[in-house]
Design a protein around this motif. Structure first.
Motif, mmCIF file in Angstrom:
data_model
loop_
_atom_site.group_PDB
_atom_site.id
_atom_site.type_symbol
_atom_site.label_atom_id
_atom_site.label_comp_id
_atom_site.label_asym_id
_atom_site.label_seq_id
_atom_site.Cartn_x
_atom_site.Cartn_y
_atom_site.Cartn_z
ATOM 1 N N VAL A 367 -5.704 -156.186 -79.289
ATOM 2 C CA VAL A 367 -5.401 -155.393 -78.090
ATOM 3 C C VAL A 367 -3.892 -155.135 -78.029
ATOM 4 N N ARG A 403 -8.537 -151.473 -69.703
ATOM 5 C CA ARG A 403 -8.537 -152.739 -70.462
ATOM 6 C C ARG A 403 -8.129 -153.911 -69.566
ATOM 7 N N ALA A 451 -11.282 -157.126 -73.174
ATOM 8 C CA ALA A 451 -10.363 -155.975 -73.135
ATOM 9 C C ALA A 451 -10.513 -155.140 -74.397
#
Ligand SMILES: *Cc1c(COP(=O)(O)O)cnc(C)c1O
Length: 460
Positions: A367, A403, A451
């Motif tokens: 991420v 996210r 996420a």
């Protein structure tokens, strides 16, 4: 459910398992909606940015919150900053109980206000201080005082800095640099923001241009000492010093808003990280949050000659029925007296540990993100792609809030209460011990995976 620290003694609790029920919170939220706009008394509490049912908290102790359904969370909001020592600190509660038993308000001067003022003057770059009841009142009053002292009207602020809901500061940038602002919300007259200039944060050239054009008319520059209300965006090295110098060169006042950072990032706030080291002072400082110890108390203070303009010593009017309230100032004084170097060292260390753990989990899950901090305040930006800096509001606004939303709920389900918005600082306390930190750290990998699982929107 309890911190193991001696300040927060408590019996061990039986282990709890299974999924959270939120029926009690949902029922209260529904009742609240019937009698209060949006069901809350301050917008961010409503979970609008993350969705879902806001948790109604029944009690708190140390590093933990317990909601009305009996769910327990490690608290990373800390009342949006004030609870530096953790919740329900034994010594603060004792001081408050003793003060309350003597009566809760008299409308006269009292001893605790003098003692708290002395403590604040000893810790911060202010000669004199005036108490109010909220950070909003502090910045509103500081601006009035700056205008009264300089005889000028223009106020410079930065996009993404929040100074409470003061009319003239609820302003959005007009088009182009150094143009006058437009109201940021219905209900604020255009006239209220017509004397406000909104500039991009950390932008030296924009400040120079504004002073080149309007220098003789600028009463003050107000800035968060280190912004925490667009996520944590630390001042570029020397930026606050530059603002202080520029103001001095033009006869304007430099107003440093330390409502969030004051007594939190060091014993003397953000100024302890820059001004105290570099050798400059703001003309006015606004304070709140930690200094009230969880009660409504705030303040503004500064140079003796500027503060002398304030009534009843000078002509600039300012007043408050509950200002310097004896219970609130007692709570603040107890909190500050307990906020020793050891407390800051503990929180700084815990903060670094969490910053690294959050980053490691997000990296592992692939991420993109950026952790930014000032002292022990930090936030995680869910940026589109890995970047080395989020210097201002424009860049902060490019976050993948979808996210963050998934991350937030995954943490919440695992018993960790993050600020319910991607644009906020995470706050720790002296009561965040190894057990609390372990609970947060072990929740991070699943939240990072949640996420990562959010699909990228079409066309993004
Ligand atoms: C919270 C905050 C305020 C407003 O304080 P309130 O007590 O909510 O009115 C002002 N400035 C900054 C930097 C803040 O973080």
């Amino acid at each position: 459910m309890n911190s193991a620290s001696p300040q927060h003694p408590s019996a061990p609790q039986p282990a709890r398992s299974t999924a959270q029920s939120t029926a009690g919170s949902a029922a209260l939220f529904e009742r609240a909606h019937a009698v209060t706009p949006g069901g809350v008394n301050s917008p961010v509490r409503a979970f609008n940015a993350v969705g879902g049912t806001p948790r109604f908290i029944e009690s708190a102790r140390g590093a933990y919150l317990t909601d009305v359904d009996g769910n327990e969370y490690v608290d990373l909001v800390c009342s949006w900053g004030p609870m530096l020592l953790g919740h329900a600190h034994r010594d603060v509660l004792a001081a408050v109980a003793e003060a309350a038993a003597r009566g809760t308000s008299y409308g006269t001067p009292t001893r605790p206000e003098v003692e708290l003022a002395e403590e604040i003057v000893a810790r911060t770059p202010v000669d004199k201080v005036r108490f109010v009841s909220s950070g909003t009142e502090a910045t509103m009053s500081a601006i009035r005082l700056a205008r009264g002292f300089t005889g000028r009207e223009l106020v410079v602020k930065f996009a993404g800095c929040y100074h409470g809901h003061v009319d003239s500061l609820l302003a959005s940038a007009g088009s182009g640099l150094a143009t006058f602002a437009v109201p940021g919300t219905p209900g604020v007259p255009a006239a209220s923001t017509a004397a406000t200039l909104v500039l991009p944060y950390n932008d030296v050239e924009a400040v120079r241009a504004a002073f080149a054009e309007h220098g003789d008319d600028i009463a003050c520059v107000i800035t968060e000492a280190a912004p925490g209300n667009m996520g944590v965006v630390p001042p570029a090295p020397g930026f606050n010093a530059f603002l202080a110098e520029t103001c001095a060169a033009h006869g304007a006042l430099f107003v440093s808003d330390e409502v969030m950072t004051g007594f939190r990032v060091t014993r003397s706030g953000q100024w302890g990280l820059d001004g105290a080291v570099e050798g400059w002072r703001p003309d006015l400082v606004t304070l709140g949050k930690v200094m009230g110890g969880g009660f409504p108390a705030a303040a503004f203070g500064g140079r003796a000659d500027v503060m002398a303009m304030l009534s009843p010593e000078g002509p600039v009017y300012q007043a408050g029925t509950l200002s310097g309230n004896p219970v609130a100032t007692t709570a603040g004084l107890a909190t500050l007296r307990l906020a020793t170097d050891d407390v800051y060292a503990h929180i700084d260390k815990a903060s670094l540990l969490l910053q690294e753990a959050a980053s490691a989990s997000l990296r592992e899950a692939g991420v993109p993100h950026l952790v930014q901090s000032t002292g022990n305040m930090f936030s995680v930006f869910f940026v589109e792609e890995d970047v080395t800096s989020v210097p201002n509001f424009e860049v902060a606004g490019t976050q993948r809030v979808d996210r963050f939303r998934a991350f937030f709920h995954a943490m919440l389900e695992q018993g960790v209460y993050l600020p319910p918005s991607a644009f906020e600082s995470w706050f720790l306390s002296a009561a965040h011990d190894d057990r609390a930190l372990d609970k947060i750290i072990s929740a991070l990998p699943a939240a990072a995976r949640a996420a990562a699982a959010v699909p990228t929107p079409q066309g993004a």
